[in-house]
Design an enzyme around this catalytic site. Structure first.
Site, PDB file in Angstrom:
ATOM      1  N   GLU A 173       0.791  -1.231   0.000  1.00  0.00           N
ATOM      2  CA  GLU A 173       0.000   0.000   0.000  1.00  0.00           C
ATOM      3  C   GLU A 173       0.833   1.297   0.000  1.00  0.00           C
ATOM      4  OE1 GLU A 173      -3.002   0.108   2.993  1.00  0.00           O
ATOM      5  OE2 GLU A 173      -3.953  -1.719   2.283  1.00  0.00           O
ATOM      6  N   GLU A 363      -5.349  -8.357   0.769  1.00  0.00           N
ATOM      7  CA  GLU A 363      -5.887  -8.010   2.103  1.00  0.00           C
ATOM      8  C   GLU A 363      -7.345  -7.631   1.979  1.00  0.00           C
ATOM      9  OE1 GLU A 363      -4.046  -5.013   4.609  1.00  0.00           O
ATOM     10  OE2 GLU A 363      -2.045  -5.807   4.165  1.00  0.00           O
TER      11      GLU A 363
HETATM   12  C1  BGC Z   1      -2.495  -2.473   6.024  1.00  0.00           C
HETATM   13  C2  BGC Z   1      -2.437  -3.307   7.289  1.00  0.00           C
HETATM   14  C3  BGC Z   1      -3.451  -2.756   8.274  1.00  0.00           C
HETATM   15  C4  BGC Z   1      -4.829  -2.904   7.685  1.00  0.00           C
HETATM   16  C5  BGC Z   1      -5.980  -2.462   8.569  1.00  0.00           C
HETATM   17  C6  BGC Z   1      -3.885  -2.152   5.588  1.00  0.00           C
HETATM   18  O1  BGC Z   1      -3.911  -0.825   5.178  1.00  0.00           O
HETATM   19  O2  BGC Z   1      -1.751  -3.086   5.007  1.00  0.00           O
HETATM   20  O3  BGC Z   1      -1.143  -3.286   7.779  1.00  0.00           O
HETATM   21  O4  BGC Z   1      -3.353  -3.364   9.519  1.00  0.00           O
HETATM   22  O5  BGC Z   1      -4.902  -2.149   6.505  1.00  0.00           O
HETATM   23  O6  BGC Z   1      -5.917  -1.102   8.837  1.00  0.00           O
END
Ligand code: BGC
Length: 452
Positions: A173, A363
């Site tokens: 990101e 993610e």
């Molecule tokens: C990030 C994680 C973070 C998650 C939740 C993502 O932007 O890669 O490291 O914990 O979001 O906020």
């Protein structure tokens, strides 16, 4: 996409689908001052107690450093076949450059070997926000030399793990760490202003392409991707000023990093000429190729859409968010709107770039306040979030989008950056006093889903 939930089956996603959980070094490992590791910007940023909610620090986190074997067994027990981890740069190179820390190299060998033993395919992220503090002292991502330092770090990792690891993710990101860390100052290293933001952006777009080229050169048969956070940007009204404001935010959040990577250069729009702001206008031709890499896959990280309205007081974008709470729409305890249709549209949009060959959802997840009752965490809202979002993935996949995998964020509650330890995203609950792990019902839901 229809929002009605039919009965989801993991087999509908195909036989070779990668089902994983993702974690990050600074959020999970702990052992921050041990085994030769140098401090990262997050260790220093959290030191004075003012920058992190609840004064949380990543020093111990989930103690994954010592408990990785048990934690990987959990990943296996929940039915996943893949595991995404990141490498702490300052564990490998305590000063960011210079001397290699053998203990650091050995640690990731142990973790990777354990993954392989358990038949969990490792996906290794090279940069998940934990810049060595020694490099930040020299300007961090704003310093021109960051690309040289980063290339060295990648070379060391590729040489150490290239014979075992096939799947590589260059950055996590980029928009998040450049905007929060170098423009708004709410994340480490806490720098502010566009004079910090623009150089950090440009060095980052160079890093994602050059880093990938190094892996391509050093790791035969590597499968190389990089990740981006995407949010659908919805104008608050039909008014021209809101539509234009939304477009500016969209350029920054959704296009600024992926378009150079795909060979399109920085986004150019009459109304918002970012390229010029980065003083690259006349030289851009030189950079387009340098910023481009033919990625094997693009990692989509999706959490929420944003509604945007015009706001003349905000520098650069002249836009601000209309929060989900104000709009009274479903949202997580982070205040993030829950909208799986928007996820579906986001996937389709990224797929519409010709140069995107394969997609992995690297993610996706949610924070809800979990309560333990008699040892049980009944996080129905999180299960619901996953079901709706998986439905969106399946709908896009069934329409021909080449999606190879889905990684839930995250294995266990961890150090959630500026939110400290209260914002819990895990499938597994962690008691940070005792390090006791308790599988939440969402974890059990995944286990049943993946084994059916
Ligand atoms: C990030 C994680 C973070 C998650 C939740 C993502 O932007 O890669 O490291 O914990 O979001 O906020």
């Amino acid at each position: 996409m229809s929002s009605s939930l039919h009965h989801l089956k993991a087999t509908d996603f195909g036989k070779n689908f990668q089902w994983g959980v993702a974690i990050a070094a600074a959020q999970n490992e702990g052992a921050a001052n041990q085994y030769g590791r140098g401090p990262s910007i997050w260790d220093v940023f959290s030191r004075n107690g003012n920058n992190i909610k609840g004064k949380g620090k990543p020093t111990i986190a989930c103690d994954f450093y010592h408990r990785y074997k048990d934690d990987l067994l959990l990943v296996k027990a929940l039915g996943f076949n893949s595991f995404r981890l990141s490498i702490s740069w300052s564990r490998i190179l305590p000063d960011g450059t210079g001397k290699i820390n053998k203990e650091g190299i050995d640690f990731y060998h142990r973790v990777i070997d354990e993954c392989i033993k358990l038949e969990l395919t490792p996906y290794v992220t090279l940069y998940h926000w934990d810049l060595p503090y020694e490099l930040e002292k020299k300007g961090g991502w704003t310093n021109y030399f960051i690309n040289k330092w980063f290339n060295r770090f990648i070379t060391v990792c590729a040489e150490a793990y290239g014979s075992k690891v096939k799947n590589w993710i260059i950055l996590n990101e980029p928009f998040a760490y450049t905007s929060l860390g170098y423009m708004l100052g709410t994340h480490a290293p806490g720098k502010k202003g566009i004079d910090n933001f623009f150089p950090s952006v440009h060095h980052t777009t160079i890093a994602q392409a050059e880093g990938a080229r190094i892996i391509r050169q050093l790791v035969p048969y590597a499968y190389i991707g990089t990740t981006f956070s995407f949010s659908e940007i919805i104008p608050h009204s039909d008014k021209k000023e809101d539509i234009q404001a939304a477009n500016r935010v969209d350029i920054l959040m959704n296009r600024l990093f992926i378009e150079p990577a795909l060979g399109k250069g920085y986004p150019r729009e009459e109304t918002f000429r970012l390229t010029e702001r980065m003083h690259l206008h006349n030289k851009e031709w030189k950079y387009i190729e340098r910023l481009h890499f033919d990625f094997d896959f693009i990692g989509i990280q999706y959490y929420f859409p944003l509604v945007i309205k015009y706001n003349s007081l905000i520098p650069l974008v002249q836009a601000s968010e209309v929060k989900a709470k104000t709009r009274k729409v479903p949202h997580t305890d982070m205040g993030w709107e829950i909208n799986a249709d928007s996820f579906y549209r986001t996937i389709k949009r990224i797929w519409s770039y010709d140069a995107v060959k394969e997609i992995i959802i690297t993610e996706n997840g949610s924070y809800f306040k979990d309560e333990i009752r008699n040892g049980v965490i009944d996080d129905a809202a999180r299960i619901n979030y996953f079901q709706q979002h998986l439905q969106a993935v399946l709908a896009a996949k069934n329409e021909g989008v080449n999606i190879k995998g889905y990684f839930a964020w995250t294995l266990m509650d961890n150090f959630e950056w500026a939110e400290g330890y209260n914002a819990r995203f895990g499938l597994v609950h962690v008691d940070f006093n005792t390090q006791l792990r308790t599988i939440k019902n969402s974890g059990y839901w995944f286990r049943d889903f993946l084994s059916a």
